[in-house]
Motif scaffolding. Structure first.
Motif, PDB file in Angstrom:
ATOM      1  N   GLY A  54      27.703 -39.347  49.665  1.00 47.80           N
ATOM      2  CA  GLY A  54      27.582 -37.974  50.131  1.00 47.80           C
ATOM      3  C   GLY A  54      28.893 -37.203  50.120  1.00 47.80           C
ATOM      4  N   GLU A  55      29.975 -37.876  49.751  1.00 51.21           N
ATOM      5  CA  GLU A  55      31.304 -37.249  49.756  1.00 51.21           C
ATOM      6  C   GLU A  55      31.337 -36.063  48.791  1.00 51.21           C
ATOM      7  OE1 GLU A  55      34.883 -36.705  51.317  1.00 51.21           O
ATOM      8  OE2 GLU A  55      33.618 -38.387  51.877  1.00 51.21           O
ATOM      9  N   GLY A  56      31.846 -34.928  49.262  1.00 49.94           N
ATOM     10  CA  GLY A  56      31.972 -33.735  48.426  1.00 49.94           C
ATOM     11  C   GLY A  56      30.668 -32.987  48.213  1.00 49.94           C
ATOM     12  N   THR A  57      29.650 -33.341  49.001  1.00 51.70           N
ATOM     13  CA  THR A  57      28.323 -32.754  48.843  1.00 51.70           C
ATOM     14  C   THR A  57      27.859 -32.137  50.152  1.00 51.70           C
ATOM     15  OG1 THR A  57      27.782 -34.443  47.201  1.00 51.70           O
ATOM     16  CG2 THR A  57      25.939 -33.284  48.195  1.00 51.70           C
ATOM     17  N   LEU A  58      27.123 -31.058  50.037  1.00 52.50           N
ATOM     18  CA  LEU A  58      26.488 -30.440  51.196  1.00 52.50           C
ATOM     19  C   LEU A  58      24.976 -30.526  51.032  1.00 52.50           C
ATOM     20  CD1 LEU A  58      28.646 -27.210  51.503  1.00 52.50           C
ATOM     21  CD2 LEU A  58      28.771 -29.249  52.940  1.00 52.50           C
ATOM     22  N   PRO A  59      24.239 -30.741  52.126  1.00 59.35           N
ATOM     23  CA  PRO A  59      22.778 -30.777  52.009  1.00 59.35           C
ATOM     24  C   PRO A  59      22.208 -29.369  51.870  1.00 59.35           C
ATOM     25  CG  PRO A  59      23.408 -31.033  54.300  1.00 59.35           C
ATOM     26  CD  PRO A  59      24.685 -31.003  53.496  1.00 59.35           C
ATOM     27  N   VAL A  60      21.147 -29.261  51.100  1.00 58.55           N
ATOM     28  CA  VAL A  60      20.399 -28.017  50.966  1.00 58.55           C
ATOM     29  C   VAL A  60      19.006 -28.305  51.493  1.00 58.55           C
ATOM     30  CG1 VAL A  60      19.462 -26.298  49.373  1.00 58.55           C
ATOM     31  CG2 VAL A  60      21.729 -27.290  48.956  1.00 58.55           C
ATOM     32  N   TYR A  61      18.605 -27.561  52.520  1.00 61.61           N
ATOM     33  CA  TYR A  61      17.300 -27.762  53.136  1.00 61.61           C
ATOM     34  C   TYR A  61      16.325 -26.704  52.636  1.00 61.61           C
ATOM     35  CZ  TYR A  61      19.936 -30.810  56.222  1.00 61.61           C
ATOM     36  OH  TYR A  61      20.733 -31.812  56.710  1.00 61.61           O
ATOM     37  N   VAL A  62      15.274 -27.175  51.970  1.00 60.72           N
ATOM     38  CA  VAL A  62      14.242 -26.287  51.444  1.00 60.72           C
ATOM     39  C   VAL A  62      13.013 -26.460  52.328  1.00 60.72           C
ATOM     40  CG1 VAL A  62      12.871 -25.650  49.427  1.00 60.72           C
ATOM     41  CG2 VAL A  62      15.155 -26.655  49.118  1.00 60.72           C
ATOM     42  N   ARG A  63      12.765 -25.478  53.178  1.00 61.39           N
ATOM     43  CA  ARG A  63      11.615 -25.534  54.082  1.00 61.39           C
ATOM     44  C   ARG A  63      10.458 -24.785  53.438  1.00 61.39           C
ATOM     45  NH1 ARG A  63      14.036 -28.033  57.979  1.00 61.39           N
ATOM     46  NH2 ARG A  63      16.177 -27.546  58.530  1.00 61.39           N
ATOM     47  N   MET A  64       9.281 -25.436  53.453  1.00 57.71           N
ATOM     48  CA  MET A  64       8.131 -24.857  52.764  1.00 57.71           C
ATOM     49  C   MET A  64       6.826 -25.195  53.464  1.00 57.71           C
ATOM     50  SD  MET A  64       8.195 -27.296  49.421  1.00 57.71           S
ATOM     51  CE  MET A  64       9.222 -28.742  49.622  1.00 57.71           C
ATOM     52  N   VAL A  65       5.811 -24.416  53.140  1.00 58.07           N
ATOM     53  CA  VAL A  65       4.443 -24.669  53.587  1.00 58.07           C
ATOM     54  C   VAL A  65       3.638 -25.026  52.351  1.00 58.07           C
ATOM     55  CG1 VAL A  65       2.372 -23.663  54.618  1.00 58.07           C
ATOM     56  CG2 VAL A  65       4.625 -23.061  55.518  1.00 58.07           C
ATOM     57  N   ILE A  66       2.886 -26.117  52.457  1.00 66.14           N
ATOM     58  CA  ILE A  66       2.023 -26.565  51.367  1.00 66.14           C
ATOM     59  C   ILE A  66       0.580 -26.414  51.829  1.00 66.14           C
ATOM     60  CG2 ILE A  66       1.418 -28.491  49.838  1.00 66.14           C
ATOM     61  CD1 ILE A  66       4.339 -27.608  49.556  1.00 66.14           C
ATOM     62  N   GLU A  67      -0.272 -25.858  50.968  1.00 65.14           N
ATOM     63  CA  GLU A  67      -1.697 -25.700  51.268  1.00 65.14           C
ATOM     64  C   GLU A  67      -2.517 -26.396  50.190  1.00 65.14           C
ATOM     65  OE1 GLU A  67      -5.135 -22.236  51.397  1.00 65.14           O
ATOM     66  OE2 GLU A  67      -3.043 -21.635  51.297  1.00 65.14           O
ATOM     67  N   ASN A  68      -3.537 -27.116  50.608  1.00 62.86           N
ATOM     68  CA  ASN A  68      -4.471 -27.730  49.673  1.00 62.86           C
ATOM     69  C   ASN A  68      -5.506 -26.670  49.318  1.00 62.86           C
ATOM     70  OD1 ASN A  68      -6.441 -29.218  48.324  1.00 62.86           O
ATOM     71  ND2 ASN A  68      -6.085 -31.033  49.561  1.00 62.86           N
ATOM     72  N   VAL A  69      -5.348 -26.043  48.171  1.00 64.30           N
ATOM     73  CA  VAL A  69      -6.217 -24.942  47.757  1.00 64.30           C
ATOM     74  C   VAL A  69      -7.547 -25.459  47.217  1.00 64.30           C
ATOM     75  CG1 VAL A  69      -6.435 -22.997  46.150  1.00 64.30           C
ATOM     76  CG2 VAL A  69      -4.258 -23.430  47.300  1.00 64.30           C
ATOM     77  N   ILE A 104      -2.553 -26.654  44.635  1.00 63.64           N
ATOM     78  CA  ILE A 104      -1.890 -26.398  45.917  1.00 63.64           C
ATOM     79  C   ILE A 104      -1.255 -25.014  45.891  1.00 63.64           C
ATOM     80  CG2 ILE A 104      -1.413 -28.825  46.417  1.00 63.64           C
ATOM     81  CD1 ILE A 104       1.526 -28.288  45.556  1.00 63.64           C
ATOM     82  N   ALA A 105      -0.909 -24.534  47.068  1.00 68.64           N
ATOM     83  CA  ALA A 105      -0.095 -23.325  47.194  1.00 68.64           C
ATOM     84  C   ALA A 105       1.209 -23.749  47.859  1.00 68.64           C
ATOM     85  CB  ALA A 105      -0.805 -22.276  48.024  1.00 68.64           C
ATOM     86  N   ILE A 106       2.309 -23.229  47.344  1.00 71.38           N
ATOM     87  CA  ILE A 106       3.629 -23.501  47.896  1.00 71.38           C
ATOM     88  C   ILE A 106       4.220 -22.175  48.360  1.00 71.38           C
ATOM     89  CG2 ILE A 106       5.954 -24.382  47.458  1.00 71.38           C
ATOM     90  CD1 ILE A 106       4.732 -25.887  45.017  1.00 71.38           C
ATOM     91  N   THR A 107       4.661 -22.140  49.600  1.00 72.53           N
ATOM     92  CA  THR A 107       5.399 -20.989  50.110  1.00 72.53           C
ATOM     93  C   THR A 107       6.752 -21.498  50.579  1.00 72.53           C
ATOM     94  OG1 THR A 107       3.341 -19.961  50.868  1.00 72.53           O
ATOM     95  CG2 THR A 107       5.415 -19.077  51.752  1.00 72.53           C
ATOM     96  N   VAL A 108       7.799 -21.125  49.854  1.00 73.18           N
ATOM     97  CA  VAL A 108       9.150 -21.501  50.259  1.00 73.18           C
ATOM     98  C   VAL A 108       9.550 -20.555  51.385  1.00 73.18           C
ATOM     99  CG1 VAL A 108      11.565 -21.682  49.561  1.00 73.18           C
ATOM    100  CG2 VAL A 108       9.751 -22.404  47.990  1.00 73.18           C
ATOM    101  N   LYS A 109       9.787 -21.118  52.567  1.00 75.31           N
ATOM    102  CA  LYS A 109      10.107 -20.305  53.747  1.00 75.31           C
ATOM    103  C   LYS A 109      11.604 -20.047  53.890  1.00 75.31           C
ATOM    104  CE  LYS A 109       7.669 -20.467  57.264  1.00 75.31           C
ATOM    105  NZ  LYS A 109       6.633 -19.897  57.993  1.00 75.31           N
ATOM    106  N   SER A 110      12.427 -21.029  53.505  1.00 76.80           N
ATOM    107  CA  SER A 110      13.883 -20.837  53.598  1.00 76.80           C
ATOM    108  C   SER A 110      14.604 -21.850  52.729  1.00 76.80           C
ATOM    109  CB  SER A 110      14.367 -20.946  55.048  1.00 76.80           C
ATOM    110  OG  SER A 110      14.186 -22.256  55.534  1.00 76.80           O
ATOM    111  N   ILE A 111      15.814 -21.485  52.339  1.00 76.53           N
ATOM    112  CA  ILE A 111      16.720 -22.350  51.586  1.00 76.53           C
ATOM    113  C   ILE A 111      18.075 -22.230  52.279  1.00 76.53           C
ATOM    114  CG2 ILE A 111      17.766 -22.852  49.350  1.00 76.53           C
ATOM    115  CD1 ILE A 111      15.478 -21.104  48.101  1.00 76.53           C
TER     116      ILE A 111
END
Length: 176
Positions: free
Chosen positions: A79-94, A57-64
């Motif tokens: 979830g107390e004391g925690t913030l979410p981290v959103y990892v947006r990515m594109v996956i390609e079947n190479v 596969i190919a992974i392209t991390v678009k944003s964090i």
């Protein structure tokens, strides 16, 4: 003359192979099979081809991005004391291998490359983390989001890929 030309071609091919196996810019190294070498560092937005399960596969991390703590309301006390981290990515079947039902997970790390020590299971309305039912065609792509976490007040410097041969001990790292 023919043997000299053949020797020149062979030398040129060997040099190209050596450069592709060993060279790279800014901490990136590509293996001779075209996959990103373990331990390589990339910037957000850069594409890495990696062996994955029985395919490639190919992974392209678009944003964090760090999301608001209200996004974790469904986790209640967990979830107390925690913030979410959103990892947006594109996956390609190479490779075109049937990877239906598989799942890529990247791990959030701080500015020093150490894990944030917060792993989130499940998604939120802002980051569902869905994989397509069918993912078996060479060149097929989709966008997804992987949710990670960071302690409230913590920082995220990037994400790592640790799946597959060699990446567990030497992860690929996308830096912000």
């Amino acid at each position: 003359m023919k043997s000299a030309r053949t020797a020149l071609i062979v030398t040129g091919c060997a040099a190209a192979l050596l450069l592709s196996a060993c060279g790279g810019e800014g901490g990136k190294t590509v293996n001779s099979d075209g996959t990103m070498a373990p331990g390589s560092e990339l910037k957000v937005g850069e594409r890495a081809v990696v062996p994955f399960e029985s395919g490639t596969i190919a992974i392209t991390v678009k944003s964090i991005d760090i999301g608001p703590k209200e996004d974790l309301a469904k986790f209640k006390d967990k979830g107390e004391g925690t913030l979410p981290v959103y990892v947006r990515m594109v996956i390609e079947n190479v490779g075109g291998t049937d990877l239906s039902g598989a799942d890529v997970s990247l791990r959030a790390v701080d500015a020093n490359g150490k894990g944030t020590k917060v792993i989130m299971a499940g998604g939120t309305p802002a980051c569902k983390g869905e994989w397509p039912e069918t993912f078996a065609t060479k060149g097929a792509t989709f966008e997804t989001c992987d949710i990670q976490g960071v302690k409230d007040g913590g920082e995220v410097g990037g994400v790592t890929f640790t799946e597959g041969a060699g990446y567990k001990d030497k992860p690929l790292t996308w830096k912000k």
